[in-house]
Scaffold this motif. Structure first.
Motif, mmCIF file in Angstrom:
data_model
loop_
_atom_site.group_PDB
_atom_site.id
_atom_site.type_symbol
_atom_site.label_atom_id
_atom_site.label_comp_id
_atom_site.label_asym_id
_atom_site.label_seq_id
_atom_site.Cartn_x
_atom_site.Cartn_y
_atom_site.Cartn_z
ATOM 1 N N SER A 181 0.845 -1.191 0.000
ATOM 2 C CA SER A 181 0.000 0.000 0.000
ATOM 3 C C SER A 181 0.883 1.245 0.000
ATOM 4 O O SER A 181 2.090 1.175 0.277
ATOM 5 C CB SER A 181 -0.905 0.015 1.233
ATOM 6 O OG SER A 181 -0.132 0.212 2.410
ATOM 7 N N ARG A 182 0.281 2.395 -0.280
ATOM 8 C CA ARG A 182 1.044 3.644 -0.242
ATOM 9 C C ARG A 182 1.590 3.893 1.167
ATOM 10 O O ARG A 182 2.710 4.368 1.332
ATOM 11 C CB ARG A 182 0.154 4.800 -0.702
ATOM 12 C CG ARG A 182 -0.157 4.758 -2.191
ATOM 13 C CD ARG A 182 -1.258 5.733 -2.573
ATOM 14 N NE ARG A 182 -1.514 5.724 -3.996
ATOM 15 C CZ ARG A 182 -2.255 4.804 -4.614
ATOM 16 N NH1 ARG A 182 -2.791 3.809 -3.915
ATOM 17 N NH2 ARG A 182 -2.450 4.870 -5.915
ATOM 18 N N TRP A 194 4.451 9.330 4.804
ATOM 19 C CA TRP A 194 3.131 9.569 4.226
ATOM 20 C C TRP A 194 2.398 10.687 4.933
ATOM 21 O O TRP A 194 2.406 10.792 6.141
ATOM 22 C CB TRP A 194 2.328 8.268 4.316
ATOM 23 C CG TRP A 194 0.928 8.415 3.815
ATOM 24 C CD1 TRP A 194 -0.195 8.449 4.559
ATOM 25 C CD2 TRP A 194 0.513 8.546 2.468
ATOM 26 N NE1 TRP A 194 -1.289 8.586 3.760
ATOM 27 C CE2 TRP A 194 -0.889 8.655 2.464
ATOM 28 C CE3 TRP A 194 1.180 8.587 1.242
ATOM 29 C CZ2 TRP A 194 -1.632 8.785 1.305
ATOM 30 C CZ3 TRP A 194 0.439 8.731 0.087
ATOM 31 C CH2 TRP A 194 -0.941 8.824 0.128
ATOM 32 N N ARG A 199 0.468 13.262 -2.760
ATOM 33 C CA ARG A 199 0.565 12.415 -3.944
ATOM 34 C C ARG A 199 1.990 11.974 -4.209
ATOM 35 O O ARG A 199 2.316 11.477 -5.288
ATOM 36 C CB ARG A 199 0.049 13.182 -5.162
ATOM 37 C CG ARG A 199 -1.426 13.575 -5.103
ATOM 38 C CD ARG A 199 -1.830 14.325 -6.353
ATOM 39 N NE ARG A 199 -1.711 13.515 -7.550
ATOM 40 C CZ ARG A 199 -0.756 13.655 -8.476
ATOM 41 N NH1 ARG A 199 0.196 14.550 -8.316
ATOM 42 N NH2 ARG A 199 -0.736 12.892 -9.544
ATOM 43 N N ILE A 201 3.953 9.491 -3.385
ATOM 44 C CA ILE A 201 4.244 8.119 -3.789
ATOM 45 C C ILE A 201 3.842 7.898 -5.243
ATOM 46 O O ILE A 201 4.596 7.327 -6.032
ATOM 47 C CB ILE A 201 3.527 7.111 -2.871
ATOM 48 C CG1 ILE A 201 4.351 6.901 -1.610
ATOM 49 C CG2 ILE A 201 3.337 5.756 -3.556
ATOM 50 C CD1 ILE A 201 5.685 6.218 -1.852
ATOM 51 N N ASP A 202 2.650 8.366 -5.627
ATOM 52 C CA ASP A 202 2.208 8.196 -7.015
ATOM 53 C C ASP A 202 3.152 8.913 -7.975
ATOM 54 O O ASP A 202 3.481 8.400 -9.053
ATOM 55 C CB ASP A 202 0.788 8.739 -7.190
ATOM 56 C CG ASP A 202 -0.225 7.998 -6.331
ATOM 57 O OD1 ASP A 202 -0.071 6.777 -6.171
ATOM 58 O OD2 ASP A 202 -1.156 8.635 -5.821
ATOM 59 N N THR A 224 -0.166 -1.324 -10.892
ATOM 60 C CA THR A 224 -1.097 -0.680 -9.967
ATOM 61 C C THR A 224 -2.206 -1.657 -9.603
ATOM 62 O O THR A 224 -2.903 -2.161 -10.487
ATOM 63 C CB THR A 224 -1.711 0.580 -10.599
ATOM 64 O OG1 THR A 224 -0.668 1.499 -10.948
ATOM 65 C CG2 THR A 224 -2.671 1.259 -9.619
ATOM 66 N N GLY A 229 -2.664 -0.722 -3.856
ATOM 67 C CA GLY A 229 -1.313 -0.162 -3.888
ATOM 68 C C GLY A 229 -0.575 -0.565 -5.142
ATOM 69 O O GLY A 229 -1.131 -0.535 -6.247
ATOM 70 N N TYR A 230 0.680 -0.989 -4.973
ATOM 71 C CA TYR A 230 1.527 -1.321 -6.112
ATOM 72 C C TYR A 230 2.186 -2.683 -5.915
ATOM 73 O O TYR A 230 2.539 -3.069 -4.802
ATOM 74 C CB TYR A 230 2.617 -0.261 -6.299
ATOM 75 C CG TYR A 230 2.086 1.090 -6.725
ATOM 76 C CD1 TYR A 230 1.732 1.340 -8.041
ATOM 77 C CD2 TYR A 230 1.938 2.123 -5.794
ATOM 78 C CE1 TYR A 230 1.242 2.575 -8.437
ATOM 79 C CE2 TYR A 230 1.449 3.361 -6.178
ATOM 80 C CZ TYR A 230 1.099 3.579 -7.510
ATOM 81 O OH TYR A 230 0.612 4.798 -7.889
#
Length: 238
Positions: A181-182, A194, A199, A201-202, A224, A229-230
């Motif tokens: 997750s972010r 965080w 934004r 992280i994106d 994504t 998350g990633y």
């Protein structure tokens, strides 16, 4: 050591307002009306945080942000107008950490400054020494030179990673095959943490994708996972 802040804004009223509030909080505050004057000051002394108006005469704030981020991990807060949504996004992509919108709320700005300076200083503390690892990490058709923070493409070309990009890629390599997750990504990146509505992280993922030639429309390396998350798909070669 007393935190040092540089305010860059061509409006003398804003400079005076921010100088007064930050000085009351115990900061060592310096001011510049243009990006060029800011660069002269930065060449002679280090600062913890730059508060920077996007729209400056001469060199604009976005250009200065980009140049600062290439050579420094100084904290950067952009000062923007309400109608500068595109500029705010570009500013974050250039490496800014946060932004505030005019008309300014000095108390909010001081709070953001305090939090960002704390994170910047924490990031400057070297991590504990661990067992030596290989200086070059192989994954997919790529390699990461950890000594020089350079990404090596399949043809042998090299691309320098920023501190944030390098840390993000390192986190992905350590957690290959697992969705992060972010919040989890921010927890593991030492140079920033965080923040709600941040934004970063994106933006960082987008920058890393470009350097990995990973098509954002159909990514192969950094996937994504919507709502989660990633996922980094390439595992590090043994």
């Amino acid at each position: 050591m007393t935190p040092r802040v540089l305010i860059v804004d061509d409006d003398p009223l804003i400079r005076e307002l921010l100088h007064a509030y930050l000085s009351q909080e115990g900061y060592d505050v310096h001011c510049a009306a243009t990006a060029e004057l800011a660069e002269t000051l930065l060449a002679s002394q280090a600062v913890d945080l730059v508060m920077l108006d996007i729209r400056l005469p001469g060199k604009d704030g976005l250009t200065l942000t980009r140049e600062l981020r290439v050579r420094s991990e100084v904290g950067i807060i952009l000062i923007t107008g309400r109608n500068d949504e595109i500029d705010r996004i570009v500013g974050l992509e250039c490496g800014a950490d946060d932004y505030v919108i005019k008309p300014l709320n000095p108390r909010e700005l001081v709070s953001r400054a305090k939090n960002l300076i704390r994170r910047v200083r924490q990031a400057q503390v070297p991590p504990p020494v661990v067992a030596l690892s290989k200086p070059v990490k192989q994954f997919a058709d790529w390699a990461l030179d950890t000594d020089r923070r350079r990404l090596i493409d399949p043809a042998g070309g090299e691309t320098l990673l920023t501190h944030g990009e390098y840390q993000l890629l390192s986190v992905f390599l350590r957690n290959s095959g697992h969705t992060l997750s972010r919040d989890q990504l921010m927890d593991q990146i030492r140079n920033r943490e965080w923040m709600p509505n941040d934004r970063s992280i994106d933006v960082l993922v987008g920058r890393l994708r470009r350097k990995l030639h990973d098509d954002p429309a159909e990514p192969q390396l950094i996937i994504t996972i919507h709502g989660a998350g990633y996922l980094f798909t390439a595992s590090q070669a043994a």
